[in-house]
Design an enzyme around this catalytic site. Structure first.
Site, PDB file in Angstrom:
ATOM      1  N   ASP A   1      16.947 -13.180  15.837  1.00 49.07           N
ATOM      2  CA  ASP A   1      15.405 -13.719  16.040  1.00 49.07           C
ATOM      3  C   ASP A   1      15.355 -14.597  17.177  1.00 49.07           C
ATOM      4  O   ASP A   1      15.644 -15.658  17.133  1.00 49.07           O
ATOM      5  CB  ASP A   1      14.711 -14.124  14.746  1.00 49.07           C
TER       6      ASP A   1
ATOM      7  N   GLU B   1       5.135  -5.873   9.391  1.00 49.31           N
ATOM      8  CA  GLU B   1       5.158  -7.177   8.410  1.00 49.31           C
ATOM      9  C   GLU B   1       3.777  -7.274   7.890  1.00 49.31           C
ATOM     10  O   GLU B   1       2.670  -7.475   8.754  1.00 49.31           O
ATOM     11  CB  GLU B   1       5.756  -8.385   8.723  1.00 49.31           C
TER      12      GLU B   1
HETATM   13  O1  KIV Z   1      12.287 -14.221  10.119  1.00 51.74           O
HETATM   14  C1  KIV Z   1      12.522 -13.073   9.377  1.00 51.74           C
HETATM   15  O2  KIV Z   1      13.221 -13.337   8.298  1.00 51.74           O
HETATM   16  C2  KIV Z   1      11.659 -12.010   9.646  1.00 51.74           C
HETATM   17  C3  KIV Z   1      11.740 -11.011   8.522  1.00 51.74           C
HETATM   18  C4  KIV Z   1      10.639 -11.036   7.553  1.00 51.74           C
HETATM   19  C5  KIV Z   1      11.374  -9.578   9.183  1.00 51.74           C
HETATM   20  O3  KIV Z   1      11.134 -12.032  10.840  1.00 51.74           O
END
Ligand code: KIV
Length: 297
Positions: A98, A197
């Protein structure tokens, strides 16, 4: 893309590594995709052995493992350290990192440079970024640089303040249309998959037929191509507020507290350690030691 390490055993370890083609095939066959977050070596091994398809090193790590009040403060360096640890514990699932808040929004150059670090330094297979709007151009730039991108629409926690807080999105027709258009734009920008989400199931049902790429839902109803939950939420490790969409499959926090309490009680009652937890010295070595100590003293 970096080579995947060979790690120990478990049913999933026998499986073939999940690729972007596997994801597309799953969608075509209507076979649901299971995705979880992981933030360290042991949680990666758990995900591996449990046989999930995709592991996300989510910026939710900010709250679940680093103790920040939101996902906003987590840095690229912190995320890279966690992602590299996950990489060492993972062989089969696709590994997505991410991109944290502030690491990709400024320019396409910034976005590509950060994404490259997740691939080169942490061994991620792909990266995820949040929102439509200007993120669409950033996603396209990263895809053009040869790095697969997962989009994320609906509730996007990095910009939750602008969305009115941590609340479901797309409940008016206008806002629902924005979510639908963002998803389509991310697909057109080359995203291989998109996370939905906290949006109404009816909205998901409306959007799904127009998307070719696999959609992974979290609080977006049953009609997505897969589902994701945060590791600490689904296992009951995290003691914070749980969103409505969280289903707890275990109560690990209680188990952990009970285990540590039992240890502390054993220490205080001198029940631990027992003979089998210690090491011994041969009697003649003990005798020689006594002699040496007497001589030195
Ligand atoms: O940061 C995270 O865990 C997420 C998920 C909820 C998709 O973006």
């Amino acid at each position: 893309m970096s080579a995947r390490p060979t790690i120990a055993t478990g049913p999933a370890a026998k499986g073939k590594p999940v690729t972007l083609s596997t994801m597309a095939e799953r969608k075509a066959l209507g076979e649901p995709i299971a995705m979880v977050t992981a933030y360290d070596y042991p949680s990666a091994q758990v995900a591996e052995e449990a046989g999930v398809d995709v592991v996300l090193v989510g910026d939710s790590a900010a709250m679940t493992v680093l103790g920040y009040p939101s996902t906003v403060p987590v840095t690229v360096e912190e995320m890279l350290m966690l992602a590299a640890a996950v990489r060492r514990g993972l062989r089969t699932p696709l590994l997505v990192g991410d991109l944290p808040f502030g690491s990709y929004e400024v320019s396409n150059e910034q976005a590509v440079a950060t994404a490259q670090r997740f691939v080169k330094e942490a061994g991620c297979d792909a990266v995820k970024l949040e929102r439509g709007g200007s993120s669409v151009e950033r996603a396209r730039a990263i895809v053009d640089a040869g790095i697969p991108v997962m989009g994320h629409v609906g509730l996007t926690p990095q910009t939750a303040t602008a969305l009115g807080g941590y609340r479901s999105q797309g409940r008016t027709a206008e806002r629902a249309l924005e979510v639908a258009l963002d998803a389509k734009a991310l697909e057109e920008a080359g995203c291989f998959s998109i996370v939905f989400e906290a949006i109404p199931s009816d909205l998901t049902d409306e959007i799904m037929p127009s998307l070719q790429v696999p959609v992974i839902g979290i609080g977006a109803g049953p009609s997505t191509d897969g589902q994701v939950l945060v590791f600490h939420d689904l296992l009951g490790i995290y003691d914070g507020h749980a969103a409505r969409f969280v289903k707890r499959y275990a109560a690990i926090r209680e188990e952990m507290i009970a285990g540590v309490q039992a240890f502390a009680e054993d220490v205080r009652a001198r029940r631990y350690p027992e003979p089998e937890h210690g090491y011994t010295m041969a009697p003649d070595e003990c005798e020689r030691l006594r002699a040496l100590l007497a001589h030195d003293g």
